[in-house]
Write an enzyme that holds these catalytic residues in place. Structure first.
Site, PDB file in Angstrom:
ATOM      1  N   TYR A  56       0.694  -1.520   0.007  1.00 30.24           N
ATOM      2  CA  TYR A  56       0.195   0.126  -0.305  1.00 30.24           C
ATOM      3  C   TYR A  56       0.755   1.390   0.002  1.00 30.24           C
ATOM      4  O   TYR A  56       0.583   2.200  -0.493  1.00 30.24           O
ATOM      5  CB  TYR A  56      -0.984  -0.024   1.073  1.00 30.24           C
ATOM      6  CG  TYR A  56      -2.228  -1.002   0.686  1.00 30.24           C
ATOM      7  CD1 TYR A  56      -2.942  -0.643  -0.236  1.00 30.24           C
ATOM      8  CD2 TYR A  56      -2.240  -2.502   1.349  1.00 30.24           C
ATOM      9  CE1 TYR A  56      -4.056  -1.852  -0.607  1.00 30.24           C
ATOM     10  CE2 TYR A  56      -2.838  -3.005   0.679  1.00 30.24           C
ATOM     11  CZ  TYR A  56      -3.577  -3.063  -0.322  1.00 30.24           C
ATOM     12  OH  TYR A  56      -5.017  -3.943   0.395  1.00 30.24           O
ATOM     13  N   ASP A  96      -7.707   5.745  -4.858  1.00 31.51           N
ATOM     14  CA  ASP A  96      -7.027   7.034  -5.642  1.00 31.51           C
ATOM     15  C   ASP A  96      -7.762   8.382  -4.774  1.00 31.51           C
ATOM     16  O   ASP A  96      -9.009   7.806  -4.796  1.00 31.51           O
ATOM     17  CB  ASP A  96      -6.858   7.269  -6.547  1.00 31.51           C
ATOM     18  CG  ASP A  96      -8.172   6.718  -7.545  1.00 31.51           C
ATOM     19  OD1 ASP A  96      -8.882   8.223  -7.328  1.00 31.51           O
ATOM     20  OD2 ASP A  96      -8.217   6.483  -8.428  1.00 31.51           O
ATOM     21  N   HIS A 111     -14.238   1.614  -0.779  1.00 30.86           N
ATOM     22  CA  HIS A 111     -12.877   0.240  -0.410  1.00 30.86           C
ATOM     23  C   HIS A 111     -12.507   1.647  -0.293  1.00 30.86           C
ATOM     24  O   HIS A 111     -10.982   0.769   0.434  1.00 30.86           O
ATOM     25  CB  HIS A 111     -13.445  -0.481  -1.662  1.00 30.86           C
ATOM     26  CG  HIS A 111     -13.581  -1.106  -2.263  1.00 30.86           C
ATOM     27  ND1 HIS A 111     -13.435  -2.065  -3.523  1.00 30.86           N
ATOM     28  CD2 HIS A 111     -14.575  -1.454  -1.842  1.00 30.86           C
ATOM     29  CE1 HIS A 111     -14.609  -2.675  -4.136  1.00 30.86           C
ATOM     30  NE2 HIS A 111     -14.837  -2.981  -2.640  1.00 30.86           N
ATOM     31  N   GLY A 178     -16.360   1.500 -15.932  1.00 34.33           N
ATOM     32  CA  GLY A 178     -14.903   0.812 -15.839  1.00 34.33           C
ATOM     33  C   GLY A 178     -14.827  -0.180 -14.342  1.00 34.33           C
ATOM     34  O   GLY A 178     -13.584   0.582 -13.628  1.00 34.33           O
ATOM     35  N   THR A 179     -15.381  -1.203 -14.319  1.00 32.82           N
ATOM     36  CA  THR A 179     -15.650  -2.246 -13.285  1.00 32.82           C
ATOM     37  C   THR A 179     -16.053  -3.432 -14.117  1.00 32.82           C
ATOM     38  O   THR A 179     -17.033  -2.984 -14.706  1.00 32.82           O
ATOM     39  CB  THR A 179     -16.621  -0.980 -12.085  1.00 32.82           C
ATOM     40  OG1 THR A 179     -15.930  -2.749 -10.500  1.00 32.82           O
ATOM     41  CG2 THR A 179     -17.570  -0.999 -12.118  1.00 32.82           C
ATOM     42  N   ASN A 204     -17.278   0.932 -19.780  1.00 34.09           N
ATOM     43  CA  ASN A 204     -16.573   0.756 -19.618  1.00 34.09           C
ATOM     44  C   ASN A 204     -16.122   0.133 -20.945  1.00 34.09           C
ATOM     45  O   ASN A 204     -16.257   0.054 -22.439  1.00 34.09           O
ATOM     46  CB  ASN A 204     -17.633  -1.209 -19.244  1.00 34.09           C
ATOM     47  CG  ASN A 204     -16.482  -1.514 -18.091  1.00 34.09           C
ATOM     48  OD1 ASN A 204     -15.378  -0.934 -17.652  1.00 34.09           O
ATOM     49  ND2 ASN A 204     -16.054  -3.226 -18.103  1.00 34.09           N
ATOM     50  N   LEU A 205     -14.995  -0.845 -20.657  1.00 30.33           N
ATOM     51  CA  LEU A 205     -14.080  -0.704 -22.513  1.00 30.33           C
ATOM     52  C   LEU A 205     -14.973  -1.816 -22.946  1.00 30.33           C
ATOM     53  O   LEU A 205     -14.619  -1.705 -23.985  1.00 30.33           O
ATOM     54  CB  LEU A 205     -12.680  -1.287 -21.197  1.00 30.33           C
ATOM     55  CG  LEU A 205     -11.658  -0.573 -22.582  1.00 30.33           C
ATOM     56  CD1 LEU A 205     -11.500   0.405 -23.525  1.00 30.33           C
ATOM     57  CD2 LEU A 205     -10.383  -0.794 -21.906  1.00 30.33           C
ATOM     58  N   ALA A 222     -12.550   5.584 -21.147  1.00 33.47           N
ATOM     59  CA  ALA A 222     -13.891   6.477 -20.630  1.00 33.47           C
ATOM     60  C   ALA A 222     -13.075   7.328 -20.575  1.00 33.47           C
ATOM     61  O   ALA A 222     -14.801   7.899 -20.263  1.00 33.47           O
ATOM     62  CB  ALA A 222     -13.473   6.129 -18.898  1.00 33.47           C
TER      63      ALA A 222
HETATM   64  P1  OAD Z   1     -10.436  -4.205 -12.026  1.00 31.64           P
HETATM   65  O1  OAD Z   1      -9.245  -4.364 -12.402  1.00 31.64           O
HETATM   66  O2  OAD Z   1     -11.297  -5.738 -11.956  1.00 31.64           O
HETATM   67  O3  OAD Z   1     -12.019  -4.032 -13.797  1.00 31.64           O
HETATM   68  C1  OAD Z   1     -11.618  -2.974 -14.412  1.00 31.64           C
HETATM   69  C2  OAD Z   1     -12.077  -3.048 -15.428  1.00 31.64           C
HETATM   70  O4  OAD Z   1     -12.643  -1.099 -15.796  1.00 31.64           O
HETATM   71  C3  OAD Z   1     -12.278  -3.107 -17.018  1.00 31.64           C
HETATM   72  O5  OAD Z   1     -13.314  -4.470 -17.197  1.00 31.64           O
HETATM   73  C4  OAD Z   1     -11.658  -2.934 -17.797  1.00 31.64           C
HETATM   74  O6  OAD Z   1     -12.427  -3.568 -19.428  1.00 31.64           O
HETATM   75  C5  OAD Z   1     -12.360  -1.366 -18.158  1.00 31.64           C
HETATM   76  N1  OAD Z   1     -10.816  -1.167 -18.086  1.00 31.64           N
HETATM   77  C6  OAD Z   1     -10.018  -0.300 -18.401  1.00 31.64           C
HETATM   78  N2  OAD Z   1      -9.051   0.431 -18.956  1.00 31.64           N
HETATM   79  C7  OAD Z   1     -10.747   1.505 -19.140  1.00 31.64           C
HETATM   80  C8  OAD Z   1     -10.646   2.670 -20.190  1.00 31.64           C
HETATM   81  N3  OAD Z   1      -9.332   3.470 -20.393  1.00 31.64           N
HETATM   82  N4  OAD Z   1     -12.267   3.061 -19.767  1.00 31.64           N
HETATM   83  C9  OAD Z   1     -13.012   2.264 -19.765  1.00 31.64           C
HETATM   84  N5  OAD Z   1     -12.813   1.635 -18.580  1.00 31.64           N
HETATM   85  C10 OAD Z   1     -12.145   0.446 -18.879  1.00 31.64           C
HETATM   86  O7  OAD Z   1     -10.950  -3.087 -11.208  1.00 31.64           O
HETATM   87  P2  OAD Z   1     -12.574  -2.793 -10.550  1.00 31.64           P
HETATM   88  O8  OAD Z   1     -14.071  -3.410 -10.985  1.00 31.64           O
HETATM   89  O9  OAD Z   1     -12.363  -1.880 -10.413  1.00 31.64           O
HETATM   90  O10 OAD Z   1     -10.736  -4.221  -4.564  1.00 31.64           O
HETATM   91  O11 OAD Z   1     -12.042  -3.720  -9.082  1.00 31.64           O
HETATM   92  C11 OAD Z   1     -12.887  -3.981  -8.357  1.00 31.64           C
HETATM   93  C12 OAD Z   1     -12.084  -4.257  -6.473  1.00 31.64           C
HETATM   94  O12 OAD Z   1     -11.872  -5.344  -6.777  1.00 31.64           O
HETATM   95  C13 OAD Z   1     -11.295  -2.910  -6.232  1.00 31.64           C
HETATM   96  O13 OAD Z   1     -12.002  -1.899  -5.662  1.00 31.64           O
HETATM   97  C14 OAD Z   1     -10.215  -3.910  -5.788  1.00 31.64           C
HETATM   98  C15 OAD Z   1     -10.370  -5.051  -5.821  1.00 31.64           C
HETATM   99  O14 OAD Z   1      -9.762  -6.018  -5.713  1.00 31.64           O
HETATM  100  C16 OAD Z   1     -10.517  -4.006  -3.016  1.00 31.64           C
HETATM  101  O15 OAD Z   1      -9.108  -3.975  -3.491  1.00 31.64           O
HETATM  102  C17 OAD Z   1     -11.332  -4.565  -2.196  1.00 31.64           C
END
Ligand code: OAD
Length: 236
Positions: A56, A96, A111, A178-179, A204-205, A222
């Site tokens: 971290y 962030d 989170h 973006g999740t 999302n992407l 995004a």
């Molecule tokens: P992920 O890394 O799982 O997913 C990121 C998403 O963003 C994916 O679906 C990508 O396709 C998309 N993506 C990437 N680049 C992009 C762009 N330029 N524009 C739009 N979309 C884009 O991240 P999260 O879903 O945020 O939790 O992950 C959820 C949680 O899992 C996080 O908060 C973290 C992690 O483990 C903890 O640490 C508790």
């Protein structure tokens, strides 16, 4: 597009990707090079605090790297919120601070936040950008070695859940940005919204795990699709 009176937006790592912050999953994601059990669970922290704190500390330093700034998607959300006459809540899974730097106000970090730490002895949460060491002393109760990142690890309860559920229960538009839809409870928000028959939009992407539950999906970077979507929403 119709006018919505209460909007909930959920963001994930994809919104910060074009600002230079690594996402978690997929090629080059953080979880490719780090074991979740080791660096993102309380058990991992108990087994090896130095390793977890150092993970971290690195994330916190990454955030302060030159050139890491809010991008057009963060800015579009903040601008939309400033001009929206109804309710607007931004829920982020991101740790962030790019949404606040962009000017978002009604913002909940479910989170946790990289720039906050908490003492496990006196439970004080405080802002700090310093590295945390296994010996770090809490400035409130003076206990040493009890300070940890104010981050929700796997198996821990995310923050603000009561308020988020209340707002999901009365919103008329839910937008997910973006999740990947892999981590609950955030991944279940679309299901709650879908059951209520309200409009649900994915930006999302690529289509996420729960893509079939969204009434609408727009796919691309995004910084392009988020400003476009919210500009259209403002014109209604
Ligand atoms: P992920 O890394 O799982 O997913 C990121 C998403 O963003 C994916 O679906 C990508 O396709 C998309 N993506 C990437 N680049 C992009 C762009 N330029 N524009 C739009 N979309 C884009 O991240 P999260 O879903 O945020 O939790 O992950 C959820 C949680 O899992 C996080 O908060 C973290 C992690 O483990 C903890 O640490 C508790």
């Amino acid at each position: 597009m119709r006018r919505y009176s209460s909007i909930v937006v959920l963001t994930g790592a994809g919104i910060s990707a074009e600002s230079g912050i690594q996402t978690f999953r997929g090629g080059g994601g953080l979880w490719e090079g780090h074991d979740i059990e080791e660096v993102a669970t309380f058990d991992g922290y108990v087994r090896n605090p130095r390793k977890v704190l150092s993970f971290y500390n690195d994330r916190r330093r990454d955030l302060r790297r030159a050139g890491i700034e809010p991008n057009a998607a963060h800015l579009a959300l903040a601008e939309f919120e400033r001009n929206h006459p109804g309710e607007f809540l931004l829920v982020t899974q991101n740790v962030d601070d790019l949404h606040e730097r962009a000017g978002s106000r009604e913002l909940r970090h479910m989170h946790g936040e990289l720039d906050k730490v908490r003492c496990q002895r006196c439970h004080q949460v405080y802002s700090s950008r310093e590295d945390i060491e296994p010996s770090t002393q809490c400035p409130w109760c003076m206990a040493a070695g009890r300070v940890r990142p104010h981050i929700v690890w796997f198996g821990e309860m995310p923050f603000h859940m009561d308020e988020i559920h209340l707002r999901l229960a009365r919103c008329d538009l839910f937008v997910s940005i973006g999740t990947s839809g892999n981590v609950y409870p955030a991944a279940g928000f679309v299901e709650l919204a879908h059951q209520r028959g309200i409009t649900t939009v994915e930006l999302n992407l690529e289509p996420s795990e729960g893509a079939a539950l969204f009434s609408e999906g727009h796919y691309g970077p995004a910084t392009t699709i988020v400003p476009e979507f919210f500009a259209r929403l403002r014109q209604t």
